[in-house]
Each structure stands twice: as C-alpha cells, then as structure tokens.
Design a protein around this motif. Structure first.
Motif, PDB file in Angstrom:
ATOM      1  N   GLN A 209      55.503  -1.267  87.111  1.00  0.00           N
ATOM      2  CA  GLN A 209      55.401  -1.194  85.648  1.00  0.00           C
ATOM      3  C   GLN A 209      54.769   0.121  85.196  1.00  0.00           C
ATOM      4  OE1 GLN A 209      53.120  -4.729  85.189  1.00  0.00           O
ATOM      5  NE2 GLN A 209      54.909  -6.079  85.133  1.00  0.00           N
ATOM      6  N   LEU A 210      53.755   0.575  85.926  1.00  0.00           N
ATOM      7  CA  LEU A 210      53.108   1.848  85.584  1.00  0.00           C
ATOM      8  C   LEU A 210      54.078   3.014  85.715  1.00  0.00           C
ATOM      9  CD1 LEU A 210      49.654   1.366  87.358  1.00  0.00           C
ATOM     10  CD2 LEU A 210      50.112   1.311  84.892  1.00  0.00           C
ATOM     11  N   LEU A 211      54.872   3.013  86.777  1.00  0.00           N
ATOM     12  CA  LEU A 211      55.848   4.088  86.964  1.00  0.00           C
ATOM     13  C   LEU A 211      56.921   4.029  85.883  1.00  0.00           C
ATOM     14  CD1 LEU A 211      56.975   6.486  88.490  1.00  0.00           C
ATOM     15  CD2 LEU A 211      58.071   4.888  90.072  1.00  0.00           C
ATOM     16  N   GLY A 212      57.390   2.831  85.562  1.00  0.00           N
ATOM     17  CA  GLY A 212      58.383   2.689  84.494  1.00  0.00           C
ATOM     18  C   GLY A 212      57.867   3.231  83.170  1.00  0.00           C
ATOM     19  N   ALA A 213      56.614   2.934  82.857  1.00  0.00           N
ATOM     20  CA  ALA A 213      56.010   3.428  81.613  1.00  0.00           C
ATOM     21  C   ALA A 213      55.875   4.954  81.633  1.00  0.00           C
ATOM     22  CB  ALA A 213      54.652   2.771  81.397  1.00  0.00           C
ATOM     23  N   ALA A 214      55.491   5.505  82.778  1.00  0.00           N
ATOM     24  CA  ALA A 214      55.338   6.965  82.891  1.00  0.00           C
ATOM     25  C   ALA A 214      56.688   7.667  82.746  1.00  0.00           C
ATOM     26  CB  ALA A 214      54.680   7.327  84.218  1.00  0.00           C
TER      27      ALA A 214
ATOM     28  N   ASP B 175      60.140   9.627  75.232  1.00  0.00           N
ATOM     29  CA  ASP B 175      59.189  10.080  74.217  1.00  0.00           C
ATOM     30  C   ASP B 175      59.074  11.597  74.126  1.00  0.00           C
ATOM     31  OD1 ASP B 175      58.782   7.390  73.886  1.00  0.00           O
ATOM     32  OD2 ASP B 175      56.820   7.345  74.865  1.00  0.00           O
ATOM     33  N   GLN B 176      59.396  12.324  75.194  1.00  0.00           N
ATOM     34  CA  GLN B 176      59.243  13.781  75.181  1.00  0.00           C
ATOM     35  C   GLN B 176      60.578  14.523  75.117  1.00  0.00           C
ATOM     36  OE1 GLN B 176      56.596  15.207  78.266  1.00  0.00           O
ATOM     37  NE2 GLN B 176      55.171  13.528  77.943  1.00  0.00           N
TER      38      GLN B 176
ATOM     39  N   VAL C 271      70.947   7.073  82.546  1.00  0.00           N
ATOM     40  CA  VAL C 271      70.176   5.996  83.178  1.00  0.00           C
ATOM     41  C   VAL C 271      69.299   6.628  84.258  1.00  0.00           C
ATOM     42  CG1 VAL C 271      70.252   3.855  84.510  1.00  0.00           C
ATOM     43  CG2 VAL C 271      71.946   4.258  82.720  1.00  0.00           C
ATOM     44  N   VAL C 272      67.999   6.363  84.163  1.00  0.00           N
ATOM     45  CA  VAL C 272      67.038   6.887  85.131  1.00  0.00           C
ATOM     46  C   VAL C 272      66.498   5.711  85.940  1.00  0.00           C
ATOM     47  CG1 VAL C 272      64.894   8.161  85.466  1.00  0.00           C
ATOM     48  CG2 VAL C 272      66.421   8.779  83.568  1.00  0.00           C
ATOM     49  N   ARG C 273      66.878   5.658  87.218  1.00  0.00           N
ATOM     50  CA  ARG C 273      66.438   4.578  88.110  1.00  0.00           C
ATOM     51  C   ARG C 273      65.403   5.130  89.090  1.00  0.00           C
ATOM     52  NH1 ARG C 273      71.850   3.910  87.592  1.00  0.00           N
ATOM     53  NH2 ARG C 273      72.548   1.909  86.788  1.00  0.00           N
ATOM     54  N   ALA C 274      64.408   4.306  89.381  1.00  0.00           N
ATOM     55  CA  ALA C 274      63.378   4.720  90.334  1.00  0.00           C
ATOM     56  C   ALA C 274      63.117   3.594  91.320  1.00  0.00           C
ATOM     57  CB  ALA C 274      62.092   5.082  89.604  1.00  0.00           C
TER      58      ALA C 274
ATOM     59  N   GLU D 156      51.707   9.349  88.059  1.00  0.00           N
ATOM     60  CA  GLU D 156      51.850  10.283  86.942  1.00  0.00           C
ATOM     61  C   GLU D 156      52.411  11.623  87.442  1.00  0.00           C
ATOM     62  OE1 GLU D 156      51.463  10.055  83.615  1.00  0.00           O
ATOM     63  OE2 GLU D 156      51.014   7.912  83.753  1.00  0.00           O
ATOM     64  N   GLN D 157      51.957  12.073  88.610  1.00  0.00           N
ATOM     65  CA  GLN D 157      52.456  13.319  89.160  1.00  0.00           C
ATOM     66  C   GLN D 157      53.938  13.207  89.520  1.00  0.00           C
ATOM     67  OE1 GLN D 157      50.795  16.387  89.431  1.00  0.00           O
ATOM     68  NE2 GLN D 157      52.941  16.978  89.714  1.00  0.00           N
ATOM     69  N   ILE D 158      54.320  12.082  90.097  1.00  0.00           N
ATOM     70  CA  ILE D 158      55.723  11.872  90.455  1.00  0.00           C
ATOM     71  C   ILE D 158      56.591  11.829  89.204  1.00  0.00           C
ATOM     72  CG2 ILE D 158      57.328  10.123  91.339  1.00  0.00           C
ATOM     73  CD1 ILE D 158      55.263   9.642  93.599  1.00  0.00           C
ATOM     74  N   ALA D 159      56.141  11.131  88.171  1.00  0.00           N
ATOM     75  CA  ALA D 159      56.911  11.058  86.925  1.00  0.00           C
ATOM     76  C   ALA D 159      57.081  12.465  86.336  1.00  0.00           C
ATOM     77  CB  ALA D 159      56.231  10.136  85.926  1.00  0.00           C
ATOM     78  N   GLN D 160      56.025  13.258  86.363  1.00  0.00           N
ATOM     79  CA  GLN D 160      56.105  14.618  85.845  1.00  0.00           C
ATOM     80  C   GLN D 160      57.046  15.482  86.687  1.00  0.00           C
ATOM     81  OE1 GLN D 160      54.937  15.559  82.933  1.00  0.00           O
ATOM     82  NE2 GLN D 160      55.754  17.614  83.181  1.00  0.00           N
ATOM     83  N   ASP D 161      56.945  15.340  88.007  1.00  0.00           N
ATOM     84  CA  ASP D 161      57.814  16.111  88.898  1.00  0.00           C
ATOM     85  C   ASP D 161      59.287  15.747  88.682  1.00  0.00           C
ATOM     86  OD1 ASP D 161      55.570  17.317  89.938  1.00  0.00           O
ATOM     87  OD2 ASP D 161      55.593  16.185  91.821  1.00  0.00           O
ATOM     88  N   ALA D 162      59.583  14.449  88.500  1.00  0.00           N
ATOM     89  CA  ALA D 162      60.964  14.019  88.262  1.00  0.00           C
ATOM     90  C   ALA D 162      61.457  14.558  86.913  1.00  0.00           C
ATOM     91  CB  ALA D 162      61.049  12.494  88.290  1.00  0.00           C
ATOM     92  N   PHE D 163      60.592  14.565  85.939  1.00  0.00           N
ATOM     93  CA  PHE D 163      60.949  15.042  84.602  1.00  0.00           C
ATOM     94  C   PHE D 163      61.257  16.534  84.595  1.00  0.00           C
ATOM     95  CE2 PHE D 163      59.462  16.523  80.328  1.00  0.00           C
ATOM     96  CZ  PHE D 163      60.459  15.913  79.572  1.00  0.00           C
TER      97      PHE D 163
END
Length: 161
Positions: free
Chosen positions: A48-53, A60-61, A76-79, A152-159
C-alpha cells in the motif's frame, strides 16, 4: 545564449516530460493497480505504501488524471515487490568478543512496468533496488521507517527513469 534558449524551447514544444522521462502527449489518464508482493517479510502495508508513493508521482506530479479502471487508463503502472531483506550494515564487538549488528539495512527490489495502452507499448520495464539503514534499538518502528525510505527512493527512481 538567447538563441540557444529559443531553439531549446522550440524543440521542447509539444513534448511533455516528467523529471526527464518522456510522456507521450496523447496520454491523459494513469492507473496504478494494487502492488503485488512476491517477497516474504517486511511491514504488512508495504504494498500500500508503494502504491501511494507511485500514485503521488505519476498522478499528482504530472498532467495525468488518475483512473481507477485499469482497462480504461491510457497508462498503466504496475509494480511488484520482488525482494525484501534485512541484514547487518555494520557490526561491532559485543560482550565476550561476539560481533553484533550496530546498524541494520533494509534492501528492497521492485519491478515496475509502465504500459502505454493506447500504443500497446511498454514505456518502462525494469527492476529498481534501494536500501535504508536503522539501528537495532529502533526495533520494528525503525525497520518500518527504513522500508518506507527505501520505497520512496524506488518510487522516485521509477518516476525519473
């Protein structure tokens, strides 16, 4: 210098980017299905935390609107959480000469696949790894905090990939 800026501005016209990654103009919506976990261990709400990130970054950005229906979304972004491990990052001598961990490290590996459903192409398909440390004295709260920092770092790196 002004000429170079004008050329750069004209070159970028009509091209939308988020943090360096190109986003096709025809994409209007994004869906981020629930994150899957193939890893054992870790905080129970890791997915859930990763999905939110990921939602924070991709919906949102950017100019994309969040779409709850995966089938109706343009992107579609799957993780998938592939690995979650904890190990000593630093050891010190303990009583009687035994070594004990003075710092623990959470390591996470997550596979992210972003699919342009309009063009039926993958814009991103790769695994990301991040680590974060905590002291054993912090216990489960420290582990959860370290896991969140790594996510959070992984979400940023993927983004930004």
């Amino acid at each position: 210098m002004r000429a170079a800026l004008l050329v750069l501005s004209l070159t970028m016209a009509g091209c939308y980017t988020f943090s360096g990654a190109s986003l096709p103009e025809d994409l209007q919506t994004v869906s981020i299905p629930p994150v899957e976990s193939q890893a054992s261990g870790g905080p129970s709400n890791l997915d859930q935390l990763l999905g939110a990130a990921l939602t924070e970054r991709f919906a949102d950005q950017t100019r994309l609107n969040l779409e709850t229906d995966e089938g109706a979304a343009d992107l579609v972004v799957r993780a998938t959480v592939e690995r979650y491990t904890i190990g000593p990052a630093s050891v010190t001598g303990g009583n009687g000469g035994d070594e004990v961990a003075s710092l623990n490290r959470v390591s996470l590996s997550v596979r992210v696949v972003a699919t342009n459903q309009k063009a039926e192409t993958e814009l991103l398909a790769r695994s990301f790894t991040a680590t974060a440390d905590y002291t054993p004295a912090e216990g489960l709260a420290g582990e959860a905090d370290a896991a969140n920092r790594a996510l959070e770092q992984i979400a940023q790196d993927a983004f930004t990939a």
